[in-house]
Design a protein around this motif. Structure first.
Motif, short mmCIF file in Angstrom:
data_model
loop_
_atom_site.label_atom_id
_atom_site.label_comp_id
_atom_site.label_asym_id
_atom_site.label_seq_id
_atom_site.Cartn_x
_atom_site.Cartn_y
_atom_site.Cartn_z
N LEU A 369 0.93 -0.85 0.02
CA LEU A 369 0.43 0.15 0.15
C LEU A 369 0.87 0.85 0.06
CD1 LEU A 369 -2.91 -0.87 3.01
CD2 LEU A 369 -3.11 -0.93 0.09
N LEU A 370 1.84 1.49 0.76
CA LEU A 370 2.34 1.99 0.62
C LEU A 370 3.30 2.55 -0.47
CD1 LEU A 370 3.82 2.10 4.42
CD2 LEU A 370 2.17 3.86 3.61
N LEU A 371 3.69 1.48 -0.74
CA LEU A 371 4.71 1.67 -2.67
C LEU A 371 4.14 1.85 -3.25
CD1 LEU A 371 7.54 1.41 -3.72
CD2 LEU A 371 6.46 -1.00 -4.60
N LYS A 372 2.63 1.72 -3.49
CA LYS A 372 1.61 2.30 -4.31
C LYS A 372 1.34 3.64 -4.24
CE LYS A 372 -1.18 -1.59 -5.84
NZ LYS A 372 -1.90 -2.42 -5.00
N GLU A 373 1.69 4.28 -3.32
CA GLU A 373 1.38 5.83 -2.58
C GLU A 373 2.40 6.84 -3.07
OE1 GLU A 373 -1.41 7.14 -2.56
OE2 GLU A 373 -2.67 5.14 -2.43
N LEU A 374 3.44 6.24 -2.29
CA LEU A 374 4.83 6.86 -2.60
C LEU A 374 5.25 6.99 -4.39
CD1 LEU A 374 7.52 5.06 -0.03
CD2 LEU A 374 6.85 7.25 -0.01
#
Length: 489
Positions: A369-374
């Motif tokens: 999830l965090l990677l996609k947002e980054l």
């Protein structure tokens, strides 16, 4: 701290006598009374039902935890071990800051879990019948004058309900016989005690590969919390949440790291916490990108946020909570953007907190999830792939989040570390969920995001039907956080 000659120096100065002499004993009794002029003879070095009836009932050693509960814990442990095993558990020792100044004492989790004794310097032995043998520090009038009374043989038998008790000085005579008569020995390798590690019988058992680490079995017992333990952990979480609220409230008028660090500790202790569970992280602005920042020597400048990671210890049980907030009242657009990403990740992770899930699964999901947002923010170059951990994306991701999603919580902040992160949750397990993003001030970072650090952490109890957020009383929604800072409501 007052400077004073030690009792033996004073006694020697005025009498020149040996310890066995009557006058020495009379002087020692006088000096030992200096520490606590009105101290009752009931003192055993920790609260009991007689000294603290408002806290403990007649059969309790710790709040809500009885002598029979501790005996049941020992029985459960021995059921896990091979027949003919002997357990040796060493208490923590007092660590010195300087030659005469000690660090605050923290008891070894296993020693506390199986005996209830909160004091240093002892060794507990459990035989294959789950009988408890306690070796207690020898009486020492001089030490008591400086450090207070510690439990001895009578307390081991009457308070902790040991089957047999001895002075620690007797261990070299008693323990070797027990070692020689047993097949396998399990001990808490850290902290190991020089009291027994140099015994010939122990060294022979070690050479014969009969000595093993107790923790892989002990942590199985400690992993799932009893109702009494959960009650203590609820109280610990509640104390921490109340302390956070008060600290957040004053951060607008006193925006200094050291003041906020002092405030959260003060607020915890006046509510009944015995100590902080770990050094608090109170970080202004870009200091929040340092995961375990603890300098606390900076002011919070206008427009910066505060990241605070703190928790107290309540009768041995730790809390661990993190919040990030704008002390001057409102998130900036960029701060809110990053904060909402972390908060959304937190909410998605909470959906996985139920029996059958694992920390490893939640960690992988949160990283996705965090990677996609980054990638959406343009902070990482490339495109999302299911096997991104095998690509250069992994290295880029770790620059913004080098941590895992959480850990087990209990008598230690990072509790039961011998339990695999692949172990499936069961009701009674307590974990933390703590997603975060840590954006550096490097020139290749878009200016609007530089130095933004956000971590949100809650304590989660796994229940039969899902989970309970033990730290739910502490706001984390953007509007709620801003309202509390601005209006205290």
């Amino acid at each position: 701290m007052a400077l004073c000659q030690k009792p033996q120096r004073i006694i020697g100065k005025f009498t020149g006598l040996v310890k066995g002499h009557l006058l020495y004993r009379n002087y020692a009794r006088i000096f030992s009374s200096w520490l606590s002029p009105g101290q009752s003879a009931l003192d055993v070095g920790q609260p009991t039902s007689k000294t603290h009836p408002e806290l403990l009932s007649n059969d309790e050693i710790m709040p809500g935890i009885t002598a029979n509960d501790f005996a049941s814990r020992r029985e459960k442990l021995m059921e896990l071990l091979p027949t003919g095993s002997l357990v040796i558990i060493n208490s923590s020792s007092v660590q010195q800051m300087t030659d005469v100044v000690p660090y605050p004492f923290h008891q070894d989790g296993d020693y506390l879990y199986y005996t209830g004794c909160q004091q240093p310097g002892g060794v507990a032995v459990i035989d294959d019948q789950a009988h408890l043998f306690m070796f207690m520090q020898d009486p020492d009038i001089e030490r008591e004058a400086w450090e207070g009374h510690l439990a001895g043989i009578p307390e081991a038998l009457n308070i902790f309900k040991a089957n047999q008790a001895y002075h620690l000085s007797q261990l070299p005579q008693v323990l070797p016989k027990m070692i020689e008569q047993t097949k396998l020995i399990y001990h808490n390798a850290k902290p190991i005690s020089s009291v027994y590690e140099n015994l010939l019988a122990f060294r022979k058992a070690l050479q014969g590969k009969r000595v093993h680490n107790l923790q892989q079995y002990s942590h199985q017992c400690r992993w799932i919390k009893s109702d009494s333990e959960i009650s203590l952990m609820r109280q610990s979480a509640s104390i921490t949440c109340q302390a956070f609220l008060q600290t957040m409230k004053v951060s607008k008028t006193s925006p200094c790291e050291h003041f906020l660090a002092a405030t959260v500790e003060y607020e915890c202790k006046i509510r009944g916490a015995q100590s902080m569970a770990y050094p608090s992280v109170v970080a202004a602005g870009a200091n929040g990108t340092i995961i375990h920042y603890s300098r606390h020597d900076q002011r919070v400048r206008g427009g910066e946020m505060v990241l605070m990671d703190a928790g107290c210890e309540h009768y041995g049980y730790a809390s661990d909570v993190t919040r990030t907030w704008p002390p001057f009242g409102s998130f900036s657009t960029s701060q809110r953007e990053v904060y909402e990403i972390v908060l959304s990740t937190m909410k998605e992770c909470l959906k996985m907190c139920h029996p059958g899930s694992t920390l490893e699964e939640i960690n992988e999901y949160s990283a996705d999830l965090l990677l996609k947002e980054l990638l959406k923010l343009g902070l990482i170059e490339g495109s999302y792939k299911k096997k991104w951990r095998e690509t250069l994306l992994a290295q880029q991701y770790l620059q913004f989040n080098p941590t895992t999603i959480g850990h087990f919580l209990g008598l230690d902040v990072h509790d039961c570390n011998m339990i695999s992160k692949k172990s499936k949750f069961q009701p009674g397990v307590v974990i933390t969920i703590e997603p975060g993003l840590y954006i550096s001030v490097k020139e290749d970072i878009p200016k609007r995001y530089r130095g933004i650090a956000v971590r949100i952490e809650d304590e989660i109890l796994i229940t039969d039907n899902g989970h309970e957020v033990l730290s739910a009383s502490l706001p984390k929604e953007v509007d709620e956080v801003e309202a509390w800072i601005q209006h205290g409501s």
